[in-house]
Design a protein around this motif. Structure first.
Motif, PDB file in Angstrom:
ATOM      1  N   UNK A 193      52.921  26.625  39.119  1.00 37.14           N
ATOM      2  CA  UNK A 193      53.074  27.540  38.057  1.00 37.14           C
ATOM      3  C   UNK A 193      51.603  27.748  37.551  1.00 37.14           C
ATOM      4  N   UNK A 194      50.588  26.933  37.681  1.00 39.01           N
ATOM      5  CA  UNK A 194      49.194  27.200  37.139  1.00 39.01           C
ATOM      6  C   UNK A 194      48.682  28.272  38.280  1.00 39.01           C
ATOM      7  N   UNK A 195      49.080  28.398  39.740  1.00 38.93           N
ATOM      8  CA  UNK A 195      48.566  29.309  40.333  1.00 38.93           C
ATOM      9  C   UNK A 195      49.208  30.636  40.204  1.00 38.93           C
ATOM     10  N   UNK A 196      50.468  30.821  39.694  1.00 42.60           N
ATOM     11  CA  UNK A 196      51.302  32.036  39.207  1.00 42.60           C
ATOM     12  C   UNK A 196      50.494  32.589  38.054  1.00 42.60           C
ATOM     13  N   UNK A 209      46.641  36.507  35.780  1.00 44.00           N
ATOM     14  CA  UNK A 209      45.058  36.917  35.035  1.00 44.00           C
ATOM     15  C   UNK A 209      44.275  37.837  36.169  1.00 44.00           C
ATOM     16  N   UNK A 210      44.163  37.224  37.233  1.00 45.04           N
ATOM     17  CA  UNK A 210      43.203  37.958  38.255  1.00 45.04           C
ATOM     18  C   UNK A 210      43.805  39.393  38.414  1.00 45.04           C
ATOM     19  N   UNK A 211      45.140  39.685  38.413  1.00 48.42           N
ATOM     20  CA  UNK A 211      45.763  41.109  38.788  1.00 48.42           C
ATOM     21  C   UNK A 211      45.168  41.929  37.407  1.00 48.42           C
ATOM     22  N   UNK A 221      38.638  50.484  52.369  1.00 49.58           N
ATOM     23  CA  UNK A 221      38.137  50.077  50.976  1.00 49.58           C
ATOM     24  C   UNK A 221      37.738  48.609  51.175  1.00 49.58           C
ATOM     25  N   UNK A 222      36.451  48.380  50.537  1.00 53.30           N
ATOM     26  CA  UNK A 222      35.807  47.042  50.761  1.00 53.30           C
ATOM     27  C   UNK A 222      36.842  46.109  49.775  1.00 53.30           C
ATOM     28  N   UNK A 223      36.773  44.801  50.244  1.00 56.13           N
ATOM     29  CA  UNK A 223      37.364  43.678  49.360  1.00 56.13           C
ATOM     30  C   UNK A 223      36.653  43.724  48.072  1.00 56.13           C
ATOM     31  N   UNK A 224      37.319  43.176  47.165  1.00 57.61           N
ATOM     32  CA  UNK A 224      36.571  43.028  45.753  1.00 57.61           C
ATOM     33  C   UNK A 224      36.654  41.293  45.757  1.00 57.61           C
ATOM     34  N   UNK A 225      36.079  41.043  44.920  1.00 62.03           N
ATOM     35  CA  UNK A 225      36.098  39.582  44.408  1.00 62.03           C
ATOM     36  C   UNK A 225      37.448  39.293  43.955  1.00 62.03           C
ATOM     37  N   UNK A 226      38.302  40.192  43.264  1.00 61.67           N
ATOM     38  CA  UNK A 226      39.643  40.246  42.875  1.00 61.67           C
ATOM     39  C   UNK A 226      40.484  39.741  43.984  1.00 61.67           C
ATOM     40  N   UNK A 237      42.012  46.052  34.651  1.00 65.13           N
ATOM     41  CA  UNK A 237      41.008  46.386  33.672  1.00 65.13           C
ATOM     42  C   UNK A 237      40.007  46.921  34.348  1.00 65.13           C
ATOM     43  N   UNK A 238      39.326  46.357  35.251  1.00 64.85           N
ATOM     44  CA  UNK A 238      38.115  46.644  36.000  1.00 64.85           C
ATOM     45  C   UNK A 238      38.236  47.858  36.534  1.00 64.85           C
TER      46      UNK A 238
END
Length: 65
Positions: free
Chosen positions: A43-46, A51-53, A1-6, A58-59
């Protein structure tokens, strides 16, 4: 499977988070202010990873419809 931007974002941010955690574990923070700064970065990276996940989920659900 190709990598997505996510996938790419998740991988890169996870690498940065791991690097920050290793910095703390190795005693890299010179003082409490430095320690707090790196903890804030982690904490910000978490938050960004969560959010990315969620966006990725959703995508993928929209793609299935």
């Amino acid at each position: 499977m190709a990598k997505t931007v996510f996938d790419v974002l998740n991988q890169k941010l996870t690498e940065i988070k791991t690097s920050s955690e290793e910095f703390l574990h190795s005693g890299g923070a010179k003082d409490f202010a430095g320690y707090k700064e790196v903890c804030g970065v982690i904490r910000g990276l978490d938050a960004a990873l969560r959010e990315i996940n969620e966006l990725s989920r959703n995508y993928m659900e929209d793609e299935d419809d």
